[in-house]
Design an enzyme around this catalytic site. Structure first.
Site, mmCIF file in Angstrom:
data_model
loop_
_atom_site.group_PDB
_atom_site.id
_atom_site.type_symbol
_atom_site.label_atom_id
_atom_site.label_comp_id
_atom_site.label_asym_id
_atom_site.label_seq_id
_atom_site.Cartn_x
_atom_site.Cartn_y
_atom_site.Cartn_z
ATOM 1 N N PHE A 179 120.651 27.260 -12.739
ATOM 2 C CA PHE A 179 120.945 25.908 -13.242
ATOM 3 C C PHE A 179 121.620 25.888 -14.627
ATOM 4 O O PHE A 179 121.392 24.968 -15.413
ATOM 5 C CB PHE A 179 119.669 25.061 -13.281
ATOM 6 C CG PHE A 179 118.801 25.218 -12.074
ATOM 7 C CD1 PHE A 179 119.338 25.115 -10.796
ATOM 8 C CD2 PHE A 179 117.453 25.505 -12.200
ATOM 9 C CE1 PHE A 179 118.537 25.269 -9.673
ATOM 10 C CE2 PHE A 179 116.648 25.667 -11.082
ATOM 11 C CZ PHE A 179 117.194 25.549 -9.815
ATOM 12 N N CYS A 180 122.451 26.864 -14.911
ATOM 13 C CA CYS A 180 123.110 26.944 -16.226
ATOM 14 C C CYS A 180 122.091 26.870 -17.352
ATOM 15 O O CYS A 180 122.362 26.328 -18.433
ATOM 16 C CB CYS A 180 124.167 25.860 -16.383
ATOM 17 S SG CYS A 180 125.610 26.100 -15.337
ATOM 18 N N ALA A 181 120.912 27.415 -17.089
ATOM 19 C CA ALA A 181 119.858 27.510 -18.099
ATOM 20 C C ALA A 181 119.125 28.827 -17.847
ATOM 21 O O ALA A 181 117.909 28.867 -17.675
ATOM 22 C CB ALA A 181 118.907 26.326 -18.012
#
Length: 457
Positions: A375-377
């Site tokens: 999740f781009c995290a």
């Protein structure tokens, strides 16, 4: 007012009309079903109201700030009125600026380019990459993931108190996690930042679509968000807040619109006088359609009433969390615990399943669109999963050993346009997949788990 208090004290809104609400998709098992879009945290569907407003304006499309004709003047007024609408939506202070950008990522990169010399940046490892990575030319302190809101405030206070030398500093923090949906103690973090002579920017990409955001009430210095999370089309964003650093920084982009005067010097060079308004960082022909769409979304959400929208979303969150809690093999990811207030974003793993395989089955067999991955995290998800930071995930198989850790997670997210049936279908699908397994075989293709054509179980 807290989210739970709003939910208790207000009536519940009906779902808002969004584009794509009647789209049908094929199932690998045969037939079609209405698509259940449960990936709002990545991109929320555009509100029908927003689309209608944009369509009504489209015939009057004209250049902005660059034409004497009627359509150009009309478009310029619309563009600048949109700035006023966004400022009101965000509760901006009188001397704040609203700068239009392409996205949250673009907004935070703009702010990063405007930092004064020797500025120190403090950012938690829990941030989305949009707010974790832009600070490449600054001295950055990455803070470990806190496990309570109070821990977040104490961690920041200690980091700011220990900084050396004492000079300009910026804190970057999310308003609502794009992984867990949990609300962060923004007002308390802002107070801690200001007490130690630092400024704070709020990444409101996940907060603004779900909950009121007021720069004045939260006492933050800047807010950044994206149109495509706020029920507007792709390609527009906002950076709003204090003007001093923005006015003194070199323009984010050099070109027409950012410049007030340009003249040749006798030595053959060029002298430029830049605007000190928001135009300083809006060089080039602006995305008028995108800006108007953001303003239309702000108006639509305000008129619908955030209290009722929040109340209904809390009901949906309760249904999903209750349903997932009834499946022992499901573990919901959380930093702050079950009682933490949150928006409609929930990530989880399923024992014995690779997350990509599970998400593929939800799509192919039930017509449900969710997200899987990191999740781009990446630092946050790997911290929550307890996995090796260097490990890469790929499509797995349903016969994975019980208790084996997933290499990524599954995220379900929803909002103002989500029908009850989509949430109910999702909960039912999770229970059926865990109990009975997938009805189709899947394979890896270009790093994604996809149905194997003609290969039913």
């Amino acid at each position: 007012m807290s989210v739970s208090a709003v939910a208790a004290d207000s009536s519940v809104c009906a779902p808002l009309a969004v584009l794509g609400r009647d789209v049908t998709v094929p199932l690998v098992t045969g037939g079609e079903v209405t698509y259940a879009a449960l990936d709002y945290a990545a991109s929320a569907p555009a509100l029908q109201r927003v689309w209608d407003d944009v369509a009504a304006y489209a015939p009057y499309y004209g250049s902005v700030h660059r034409g004497a004709g009627y359509l150009s003047q009309l478009s310029t007024d619309l563009f600048e009125n949109a700035r006023t609408t966004v400022a009101e939506f965000l509760g901006c202070r009188e001397d704040d600026q609203v700068v239009f950008t392409r996205s949250t990522t673009d907004s935070l990169n703009l702010l990063a380019a405007a930092l004064p010399a020797d500025c120190q940046v403090f950012v938690f490892e829990t941030e989305h990459h949009a707010s974790l990575l832009p600070w490449r030319d600054a001295r950055v302190t990455y803070l470990n993931a806190p496990r309570t809101p109070g821990d977040a405030v104490r961690t920041l206070e200690h980091a700011l108190a220990d900084r050396d030398p004492y000079g300009p500093a910026l804190v970057c923090v999310t308003g609502a996690s794009n992984v867990t949906g949990e609300l962060w103690p923004v007002k308390e973090l802002a107070a801690a930042a200001h007490a130690h002579g630092a400024r704070i920017v709020l990444d409101a990409a996940q907060l603004a679509p779900h909950h009121p955001v007021s720069i004045d009430e939260l006492d933050v210095d800047w807010v950044a968000f994206s149109g495509h999370k706020l029920y507007a089309p792709f390609g527009s964003g906002v950076l709003a807040g204090r003007s001093d650093w923005l006015r003194t920084a070199e323009p984010y982009l050099a070109g027409g619109g950012a410049s007030r005067k340009v003249a040749r010097r006798t030595d053959g060079g060029v002298d430029v006088e830049w605007h000190d308004s928001a135009a300083r960082h809006e060089a080039g022909s602006p995305n008028v359609i995108g800006v108007y769409a953001i303003a239309a979304a702000c108006k639509a959400l305000t008129e619908a009433g955030f209290e009722g929208l929040v109340a209904r979303e809390q009901q949906l969150i309760a249904r999903v969390r209750t349903g997932l809690a009834e499946v022992p093999q499901v573990r919901v990811l959380s930093l702050f615990g079950d009682d933490a207030p949150r928006v409609g974003v929930i990530s989880f793993v399923v024992e014995g399943w690779n997350s990509s395989h599970f998400a593929a089955a939800l799509s192919a067999e039930y017509g449900i669109g969710v997200r899987d991955g990191l999740f781009c995290a990446h630092p946050l998800v790997r911290t929550l999963l307890g996995s090796d930071p260097q490990t890469q995930g790929e499509c797995g198989a349903p016969e994975a050993a019980p208790g084996e850790k997933s290499l990524n997670a599954i995220r379900v997210s929803f909002g103002a346009g989500t029908p009850d049936e989509h949430v109910e279908r999702f909960v039912r699908a999770v229970k059926e997949l865990v109990a009975d397994g997938a009805r189709w075989n899947y394979r890896t293709e270009d790093g994604r788990c996809v149905p194997d054509t003609g290969a039913a179980v």
